[in-house]
Motif scaffolding. Structure first.
Motif, PDB file in Angstrom:
ATOM      1  N   ASN A  92     -21.008   5.923  21.472  1.00  9.93           N
ATOM      2  CA  ASN A  92     -21.919   5.939  22.734  1.00  9.93           C
ATOM      3  C   ASN A  92     -22.217   4.437  23.038  1.00  9.93           C
ATOM      4  O   ASN A  92     -22.195   4.156  24.242  1.00  9.93           O
ATOM      5  CB  ASN A  92     -23.008   6.842  22.437  1.00  9.93           C
ATOM      6  CG  ASN A  92     -22.431   8.253  22.416  1.00  9.93           C
ATOM      7  OD1 ASN A  92     -21.402   8.598  22.821  1.00  9.93           O
ATOM      8  ND2 ASN A  92     -23.517   9.119  21.849  1.00  9.93           N
ATOM      9  N   LEU A  96     -19.384   2.469  24.607  1.00 10.19           N
ATOM     10  CA  LEU A  96     -19.263   3.031  25.891  1.00 10.19           C
ATOM     11  C   LEU A  96     -19.989   2.000  26.958  1.00 10.19           C
ATOM     12  O   LEU A  96     -19.437   1.856  28.199  1.00 10.19           O
ATOM     13  CB  LEU A  96     -19.524   4.458  26.073  1.00 10.19           C
ATOM     14  CG  LEU A  96     -18.486   5.416  25.588  1.00 10.19           C
ATOM     15  CD1 LEU A  96     -19.296   6.623  25.942  1.00 10.19           C
ATOM     16  CD2 LEU A  96     -17.072   5.227  26.107  1.00 10.19           C
ATOM     17  N   LEU A 146      -9.363   7.379  23.996  1.00  8.14           N
ATOM     18  CA  LEU A 146     -10.438   8.188  24.500  1.00  8.14           C
ATOM     19  C   LEU A 146     -10.025   9.832  24.021  1.00  8.14           C
ATOM     20  O   LEU A 146     -10.593  10.416  23.608  1.00  8.14           O
ATOM     21  CB  LEU A 146     -10.575   8.095  26.023  1.00  8.14           C
ATOM     22  CG  LEU A 146     -12.027   8.743  26.529  1.00  8.14           C
ATOM     23  CD1 LEU A 146     -13.413   8.105  25.849  1.00  8.14           C
ATOM     24  CD2 LEU A 146     -12.075   8.616  28.238  1.00  8.14           C
ATOM     25  N   LEU A 194     -11.948  12.134  21.397  1.00  2.00           N
ATOM     26  CA  LEU A 194     -12.487  13.341  22.055  1.00  2.00           C
ATOM     27  C   LEU A 194     -11.866  14.645  21.459  1.00  2.00           C
ATOM     28  O   LEU A 194     -12.483  15.498  21.393  1.00  2.00           O
ATOM     29  CB  LEU A 194     -12.449  13.340  23.573  1.00  2.00           C
ATOM     30  CG  LEU A 194     -13.291  12.109  24.157  1.00  2.00           C
ATOM     31  CD1 LEU A 194     -13.505  12.561  25.769  1.00  2.00           C
ATOM     32  CD2 LEU A 194     -14.898  12.329  23.719  1.00  2.00           C
ATOM     33  N   LYS A 249     -19.766  19.261  22.305  1.00  7.62           N
ATOM     34  CA  LYS A 249     -19.774  17.802  22.265  1.00  7.62           C
ATOM     35  C   LYS A 249     -18.988  17.019  23.285  1.00  7.62           C
ATOM     36  O   LYS A 249     -19.510  15.948  23.962  1.00  7.62           O
ATOM     37  CB  LYS A 249     -19.700  17.241  20.666  1.00  7.62           C
ATOM     38  CG  LYS A 249     -20.282  15.565  20.508  1.00  7.62           C
ATOM     39  CD  LYS A 249     -21.837  15.894  20.414  1.00  7.62           C
ATOM     40  CE  LYS A 249     -22.417  14.516  20.256  1.00  7.62           C
ATOM     41  NZ  LYS A 249     -24.099  14.637  20.238  1.00  7.62           N
ATOM     42  N   ARG A 250     -17.584  17.717  23.171  1.00 12.86           N
ATOM     43  CA  ARG A 250     -16.836  16.871  24.104  1.00 12.86           C
ATOM     44  C   ARG A 250     -17.106  17.029  25.590  1.00 12.86           C
ATOM     45  O   ARG A 250     -17.071  15.963  26.513  1.00 12.86           O
ATOM     46  CB  ARG A 250     -15.398  17.667  23.891  1.00 12.86           C
ATOM     47  CG  ARG A 250     -14.232  17.025  24.542  1.00 12.86           C
ATOM     48  CD  ARG A 250     -12.839  17.929  24.428  1.00 12.86           C
ATOM     49  NE  ARG A 250     -12.471  18.265  22.869  1.00 12.86           N
ATOM     50  CZ  ARG A 250     -12.093  19.307  22.497  1.00 12.86           C
ATOM     51  NH1 ARG A 250     -11.655  20.201  23.379  1.00 12.86           N
ATOM     52  NH2 ARG A 250     -11.893  19.450  21.138  1.00 12.86           N
ATOM     53  N   GLU A 259     -19.938  16.674  26.900  1.00 16.15           N
ATOM     54  CA  GLU A 259     -20.965  15.795  27.118  1.00 16.15           C
ATOM     55  C   GLU A 259     -20.356  14.722  27.907  1.00 16.15           C
ATOM     56  O   GLU A 259     -21.135  13.848  28.678  1.00 16.15           O
ATOM     57  CB  GLU A 259     -21.974  15.363  25.868  1.00 16.15           C
ATOM     58  CG  GLU A 259     -22.780  16.549  25.249  1.00 16.15           C
ATOM     59  CD  GLU A 259     -23.386  16.245  24.126  1.00 16.15           C
ATOM     60  OE1 GLU A 259     -23.489  15.217  23.914  1.00 16.15           O
ATOM     61  OE2 GLU A 259     -24.006  17.234  23.471  1.00 16.15           O
ATOM     62  N   TYR A 260     -19.238  14.172  27.583  1.00 12.37           N
ATOM     63  CA  TYR A 260     -18.735  13.068  27.941  1.00 12.37           C
ATOM     64  C   TYR A 260     -17.989  13.212  29.518  1.00 12.37           C
ATOM     65  O   TYR A 260     -17.497  12.029  29.934  1.00 12.37           O
ATOM     66  CB  TYR A 260     -17.574  12.556  26.954  1.00 12.37           C
ATOM     67  CG  TYR A 260     -18.168  12.171  25.785  1.00 12.37           C
ATOM     68  CD1 TYR A 260     -18.813  10.728  25.628  1.00 12.37           C
ATOM     69  CD2 TYR A 260     -18.322  12.842  24.455  1.00 12.37           C
ATOM     70  CE1 TYR A 260     -19.338  10.259  24.264  1.00 12.37           C
ATOM     71  CE2 TYR A 260     -18.782  12.254  23.376  1.00 12.37           C
ATOM     72  CZ  TYR A 260     -19.542  11.240  23.533  1.00 12.37           C
ATOM     73  OH  TYR A 260     -19.978  10.620  22.155  1.00 12.37           O
ATOM     74  N   GLN A 284     -19.902  11.030  31.755  1.00 17.04           N
ATOM     75  CA  GLN A 284     -19.589   9.477  31.475  1.00 17.04           C
ATOM     76  C   GLN A 284     -18.528   8.867  31.966  1.00 17.04           C
ATOM     77  O   GLN A 284     -18.083   7.907  32.082  1.00 17.04           O
ATOM     78  CB  GLN A 284     -19.874   9.175  29.974  1.00 17.04           C
ATOM     79  CG  GLN A 284     -21.396   9.520  29.515  1.00 17.04           C
ATOM     80  CD  GLN A 284     -21.630   9.416  27.984  1.00 17.04           C
ATOM     81  OE1 GLN A 284     -21.334   9.935  27.255  1.00 17.04           O
ATOM     82  NE2 GLN A 284     -21.903   8.078  27.855  1.00 17.04           N
TER      83      GLN A 284
END
Length: 282
Positions: A127, A130, A144, A148, A155-156, A158-159, A162
Motif C-alpha cells: 500500500n 502504491l 499487480l 492481487l 482484500k482483493r 479493496e484495490y 485504487q
C-alpha cells in the motif's frame, strides 16, 4: 537437518507473538534460525545499519534489497521473523532505488510467505508503494495481477477503488505507465466479478481508449474486447448490452473522427478475437 551441531540453533518463537517490545536479548533470539550459519545471516542483516552503508558502500542497501527474496526462500516462511524488521527498514529507505527494487519483487516474496504473512506483513508495504514515486509504483504495477491473485477475495476487492489512481502519474508523458496499466487490467479481468468489471474497470478502460498515445490505445482496444467477452460469458447478460450501448454512444457517435476510428478498431478486435457470436455482434 543433518548439519553439524555447531550450526544448529534452537529457537522458540512463542514469545514473539505475545510481546512486541523485546529486550536486547529477546531481540537477538528473534533473529536466530537453524538453516544457515547464524554469523552469515547476522552479517547480511547488518547491511541495513546506516553507519555501515555510509562507510562501506552507498549501494549496499540496494544489493541487500535485491537479495532479500532469495534469502527469504532459503530460510523458509517459518523464519520470516528473522527478516521482517530488515524488510520494513528497506521498504522505508530514503533511496528510491532501494524501494523500487523491493516493489519489483514483492509478488515473489508473497509466494514465498503465503497468504497469512502476506496479508499481515506485505500488504501494508504494498500500500505504501502504491503512493510512492512513479519509479517505485511501476514495480508494483508490472506485477499487480501476480500480487492481487494471492490475496483473499475481500482484500482483493479493496484495490478496485485504487486502480483509477494509476491513470495519474508524476509526468503525463510517461505513457508506458498507462500502457502497462492496460496490460495488467486484461489479466485482472479473471480476478473480478462481472459487476466489478462493469463498475470499476470499464471507466478506466474507456479512458485509456481515448489516450493521446496510440500504443496505449491499441492495448486498450484489446482490453475492451476482452471485457466484452468476459461480460458476455457471465450469467448477467445486461452488463454486456450496457457496455456495447456505451461503446456506440461514446465512440461511434463521437463528434471527433478519432473517437469514431476508435469504435472501428474496437469492433475489429472484438470480431478477430471471437468475443461475441456474430448475430450478437451484428
Amino acid at each position: 537437518q543433518s548439519m553439524d551441531s555447531t550450526l544448529h540453533y534452537i529457537h522458540n518463537d512463542s514469545d514473539l507473538s505475545t510481546n512486541s517490545s523485546f529486550s536486547p536479548e529477546e531481540e537477538r533470539k528473534s533473529k536466530v534460525q537453524d538453516v544457515v550459519p547464524q554469523a552469515l545471516l547476522d552479517q547480511y542483516l547488518s547491511m541495513t545499519d546506516p553507519s555501515r552503508a555510509q562507510t562501506v558502500d552507498t549501494e549496499i542497501a540496494k544489493h541487500c534489497a535485491y537479495s532479500l527474496p532469495g534469502v527469504a526462500l532459503t530460510l523458509g516462511r517459518q523464519n520470516w521473523h528473522c527478516l521482517k524488521d530488515t524488510y520494513e527498514t528497506l521498504a522505508s529507505d530514503m533511496q528510491w532505488k532501494v524501494r523500487r527494487t523491493l516493489a519489483f519483487s514483492i509478488h515473489e516474496l508473497a509466494v514465498i510467505l503465503g497468504d497469512q504473512l502476506t496479508a499481515g506483513d506485505l500488504v501494508p508495504v504494498f500500500n505504501g508503494f502504491l503512493k510512492d514515486l512513479d519509479e517505485v509504483r511501476i514495480g508494483v504495477l508490472k506485477h499487480l495481477h501476480d500480487f492481487l491473485k494471492l490475496l483473499h477475495v475481500d482484500k482483493r476487492r479493496e484495490y478496485l477503488y485504487q486502480l483509477q489512481e494509476f491513470l495519474v502519474t508524476d509526468n503525463s508523458r510517461n505513457w508506458r505507465f498507462r500502457a502497462e496499466l492496460a496490460e495488467q487490467l486484461i489479466l485482472l479481468l479473471d480476478l473480478y466479478s462481472a459487476r466489478d468489471i462493469y463498475d470499476y474497470l470499464r471507466p478506466i478502460a474507456f479512458s485509456l481508449c481515448a489516450d493521446k498515445v496510440s500504443s496505449v490505445r491499441w492495448i486498450s482496444y484489446k482490453l475492451v474486447s476482452e471485457m466484452v467477452k468476459k461480460l458476455y460469458m457471465a450469467s448477467t447478460s445486461t452488463f454486456v448490452i450496457d457496455l456495447m450501448n456505451e461503446l456506440v454512444e461514446k465512440f461511434c457517435r463521437c463528434h471527433k473522427w478519432s473517437g469514431r476510428q476508435t469504435f472501428v478498431f474496437i469492433c475489429q478486435t472484438i470480431s478477430e478475437d471471437d468475443c461475441l457470436p456474430m448475430d450478437q455482434f451484428a
